[in-house]
Design an enzyme around this catalytic site. Structure first.
Site, PDB file in Angstrom:
ATOM      1  N   VAL A 158       0.844  -1.199   0.000  1.00 30.68           N
ATOM      2  CA  VAL A 158       0.000   0.000   0.000  1.00 30.68           C
ATOM      3  C   VAL A 158       0.878   1.247   0.000  1.00 30.68           C
ATOM      4  CG1 VAL A 158      -1.850   1.256   1.166  1.00 30.68           C
ATOM      5  CG2 VAL A 158      -1.808  -1.253   1.211  1.00 30.68           C
ATOM      6  N   TYR A 159       1.859   1.266   0.877  1.00 34.66           N
ATOM      7  CA  TYR A 159       2.782   2.412   0.935  1.00 34.66           C
ATOM      8  C   TYR A 159       3.532   2.564  -0.377  1.00 34.66           C
ATOM      9  CZ  TYR A 159       6.579   5.420   2.557  1.00 34.66           C
ATOM     10  OH  TYR A 159       7.476   6.446   2.698  1.00 34.66           O
TER      11      TYR A 159
END
Length: 242
Positions: free
Chosen positions: A152-153
């Site tokens: 996600v990051y």
């Protein structure tokens, strides 16, 4: 103490800690007026008290649409102009995608991507009218390599790499320089979600850098002659292997 940025006004989001605070203090030491933007009112008050009138506190919650929209107008009211916008605020999610939640994903993308786009959008008319400005975005080495333990990051930072480099091309003819700084792991609260084993190994192996070392890179970028743009600076711990 120096005067390389005397007469300049910088605004830094996420400025109450980590890379943002280190960059704010480095610019203040070089003569700039710095608007430190954060949602932590108490931390901002302490920073402004410590650094005096050249340090201006701006309380903004970038995840609140009304507060985010008001940020640039409020900065202009307080400081008169913005020469440097450093979009630095961000958050982190590590681990497998299945281990996070939709709400956490929304929060990260809203802060790491949407708020950056909205802040830059708000600053463009002011900088374009003056025919000058610098926009720096804190990205990450995760915006250049698919990091398996932080999908996600890493996805949010790939989005920022694309955004920054498209905006650089859009704004170059208006006298506005746009670039990003892409650190490896930095010793800060942002790593609180790192898998404990990864963090332990990184500390033991010297695979972490200090916020001040990223701030040094930002000041290098900002201090180049106007005919030079540093489009991206990747800053890694020497023992970080990715």
């Amino acid at each position: 103490m120096g005067d390389r940025f005397a007469g300049k006004v910088a605004a830094i989001t996420g400025g109450a800690s980590g890379i943002g605070l280190a960059t704010a203090e480095a610019l203040l030491a070089e003569g700039a007026t710095v608007v430190v933007v954060d949602r932590d009112r108490a931390a901002l008050a302490a920073i402004a008290d410590r650094h005096g009138p050249s340090c201006i506190a701006q309380v903004t919650d970038l995840l609140d649409p009304a507060s985010c929209d008001a940020m640039v107008p409020e900065i202009l009211e307080k400081a008169g102009r913005i020469d440097i916008l450093h979009c630095n605020a961000g958050s982190y999610i590590g681990g497998d995608l299945a281990e996070t939640t939709p709400a956490a994903i929304d929060r990260m993308l809203n802060l790491n991507v949407n708020a950056v786009m909205k802040n830059v959008h708000a600053a463009i008319p002011h900088m374009s009218a003056r025919g000058s400005g610098d926009i720096i975005v804190t990205c990450s080495v995760a915006g250049h390599s698919a990091i398996p333990w932080e999908p996600v990051y890493s996805g949010s930072k790939w989005a920022i790499t694309c955004f920054v480099q498209t905006m650089r091309r859009q704004l170059m003819k208006q006298g506005i320089r746009v670039g990003q700084v892409s650190p490896g792991p930095v010793i800060s609260a942002l790593l609180a979600d790192w898998p404990e084993e990864n963090l332990r190994k990184a500390k033991e192996n010297g695979a972490l850098i200090e916020p001040s070392e990223v701030a040094d890179a930002v000041l290098f970028m900002l201090s180049r002659p106007r005919n030079v743009t540093i489009r991206d600076m990747i800053v890694l711990p020497s023992n970080f292997d990715i």
